[in-house]
Design an enzyme around this catalytic site. Structure first.
Site, PDB file in Angstrom:
ATOM      1  N   ARG A  42       8.006  -5.598  24.925  1.00  0.00           N
ATOM      2  CA  ARG A  42       8.734  -4.343  24.745  1.00  0.00           C
ATOM      3  C   ARG A  42       9.442  -3.912  26.032  1.00  0.00           C
ATOM      4  O   ARG A  42      10.530  -3.332  25.976  1.00  0.00           O
ATOM      5  CB  ARG A  42       7.778  -3.253  24.257  1.00  0.00           C
ATOM      6  CG  ARG A  42       7.375  -3.430  22.800  1.00  0.00           C
ATOM      7  CD  ARG A  42       6.351  -2.402  22.365  1.00  0.00           C
ATOM      8  NE  ARG A  42       6.088  -2.504  20.930  1.00  0.00           N
ATOM      9  CZ  ARG A  42       5.095  -1.906  20.318  1.00  0.00           C
ATOM     10  NH1 ARG A  42       4.259  -1.143  21.003  1.00  0.00           N
ATOM     11  NH2 ARG A  42       4.924  -2.041  19.019  1.00  0.00           N
ATOM     12  N   LYS A 199      -3.683  -4.834   0.959  1.00  0.00           N
ATOM     13  CA  LYS A 199      -3.722  -3.936  -0.184  1.00  0.00           C
ATOM     14  C   LYS A 199      -2.346  -3.650  -0.777  1.00  0.00           C
ATOM     15  O   LYS A 199      -1.396  -3.417  -0.036  1.00  0.00           O
ATOM     16  CB  LYS A 199      -4.368  -2.603   0.221  1.00  0.00           C
ATOM     17  CG  LYS A 199      -5.826  -2.720   0.640  1.00  0.00           C
ATOM     18  CD  LYS A 199      -6.387  -1.345   0.990  1.00  0.00           C
ATOM     19  CE  LYS A 199      -7.869  -1.427   1.346  1.00  0.00           C
ATOM     20  NZ  LYS A 199      -8.409  -0.075   1.662  1.00  0.00           N
ATOM     21  N   GLY A 352       3.165  -6.574  12.881  1.00  0.00           N
ATOM     22  CA  GLY A 352       2.350  -7.206  13.908  1.00  0.00           C
ATOM     23  C   GLY A 352       1.811  -8.565  13.534  1.00  0.00           C
ATOM     24  O   GLY A 352       1.908  -9.523  14.310  1.00  0.00           O
ATOM     25  N   GLY A 375       5.768   0.333  11.848  1.00  0.00           N
ATOM     26  CA  GLY A 375       5.918   1.349  10.805  1.00  0.00           C
ATOM     27  C   GLY A 375       7.366   1.628  10.466  1.00  0.00           C
ATOM     28  O   GLY A 375       7.716   1.835   9.294  1.00  0.00           O
TER      29      GLY A 375
END
Length: 412
Positions: A42, A199, A352, A375
């Site tokens: 980053r 999920k 990730g 996100g």
């Protein structure tokens, strides 16, 4: 993304010369127990924007969050000091770290300073207007180059952009949005999406959104197990969400109505326990026993999906299709990764675990674009409008309207 002002355009027109430029970067890097940076991707990704500002003759301020500090309560572990040291190494000159900077920053054109962890400022998380106005007063040009935080409306990602004289996107943010636009809004067909994870519930809205866009939706991990249940297959004691079978069927039906599909595995790799040393067995999907755990797609399924990826025009990848961390159960993800690398399609990958898989199989150079956002990447896949992008669009629209407004009539 033509409706957002780009920092590169301002620099090209000489508008950053001598100006105070405030860059919101994403320097939230992992550290070990001693505070040493363990992975600096980053920081390296932020260099283009910083160098662009310096070369344009700007007085440069850079800030970022690091971790989850408590506002107004400084702890050494929350400091950007290690980041300042690494930035100095990469840039080849000193990068002073400035604390308590909201009231004012001393920096001259051609210089760069790093402003201490922005989440220490009281009101940052709540995006308080009073703080936003203070931040905006520090600069002539605000640059958002932190895609990883673009889904959050905070003081340094949203509030400052409301009140700064100019608000624009840095090169990293612009590249992220261009890549996602190319993949989702203007894709080369067929468009194939790979969405995997534990999920269905965490990615249901993504699956529903993509069902209206893609030509093929490949699911993996626990998500695939729920879809197998929905297709009438037994999955033994595998991770799944039986109560979401109806949602899975609706996604499959939406795709089928458009002539697309969700490929259901025809073979799987199972084990009796979740462990790296558990014996792995390849079985037909119809032969999964009650005490089996599905930990990967089988070789026939992987080969079939690889052939489909070879014919794709655009590939969006989010998530490994099996427990790739265990060597016995990484065959599916490895096959998928290599197929993406060898495909002529434009590919974009994010998340990730996806980045970890890309690194494990050494295919980074063969992926069209690797997103730095977690996100934010997922919310873009859902079709959501990210707050940090929305405010930049609003500012650009307002600036365009002001520029096109007729000049006031002046009597002769």
């Amino acid at each position: 993304m033509n409706d957002i002002l780009r920092f590169s355009d301002l620099c090209a027109r000489g508008q950053a010369q001598g100006r105070r430029v405030f860059i919101r970067a994403d320097l939230n890097v992992p550290q070990d127990a001693a505070g040493r940076i363990t992975e600096d991707t980053r920081i390296r990704a932020s260099l283009d924007c910083i160098r662009m500002a310096l070369q344009a003759g700007a007085a440069v301020m850079v800030t970022s969050h690091l971790g989850r500090p408590s506002e107004g309560q400084f702890r050494p572990a929350d400091s950007l000091a290690p980041v300042a040291a690494r930035l100095a190494q990469l840039l080849g000159h000193a990068v002073p770290l400035v604390s308590d900077w909201v009231e004012g920053v001393a920096v001259a054109p051609g210089q760069v300073v790093l402003l201490e962890n922005c989440r220490l400022n009281v009101g940052e998380k709540e995006n308080r207007q009073a703080l936003a106005r203070q931040l905006a007063a520090l600069c002539d040009i605000y640059v958002n180059d932190a895609f990883g935080s673009a889904h959050r409306a905070e003081g340094t990602t949203h509030g400052i952009a409301r009140f700064a004289p100019l608000a624009c996107a840095g090169p990293l943010l612009a590249a992220e949005i261009d890549a996602l636009t190319q993949a989702l809004a203007q894709p080369r067909r067929p468009l194939v999406a790979i969405v995997a994870g534990a999920k269905v519930s965490t990615k249901l809205t993504i699956l529903q959104s993509l069902a209206d866009k893609v030509d093929q939706l490949i699911v993996g991990g626990g998500i695939a197990n729920t879809f197998m249940l929905a297709a009438g297959l037994s999955i033994g004691k595998s991770l799944a969400e039986p109560d979401l079978q109806g949602a899975a069927r609706s996604v499959m039906a939406a795709l089928k109505a458009r002539g697309a599909e969700v490929p259901i595995p025809t073979d799987v790799v199972v084990a009796r326990r979740f462990a790296a040393d558990a014996p792995a067995t390849v079985k037909a999907a119809a032969d999964v026993a009650p005490d089996d755990m599905i930990l990967d797609i089988g070789p026939d399924t992987a080969a079939r999906l690889a052939r489909q990826l070879e014919c794709a025009g655009t590939i969006v990848w989010n998530g490994p299709v099996g427990v790739f961390e265990f060597a016995a159960f990484d065959g599916g993800t490895r096959t998928i990764a290599r197929a993406i690398a060898e495909s002529a399609a434009f590919s974009i990958a994010g998340g990730g675990d996806t980045l970890a898989a890309i690194a494990k199989y050494g295919i980074a150079r063969q992926v069209g674009y690797i997103s730095t956002g977690g996100g934010a990447f997922l919310e873009m896949l859902e079709g959501k409008k990210l707050p940090a992008l929305a405010i930049l669009e609003q500012r650009a629209t307002a600036a365009g309207q002001a520029a096109s407004a007729p000049a006031p009539h002046r009597p002769a």
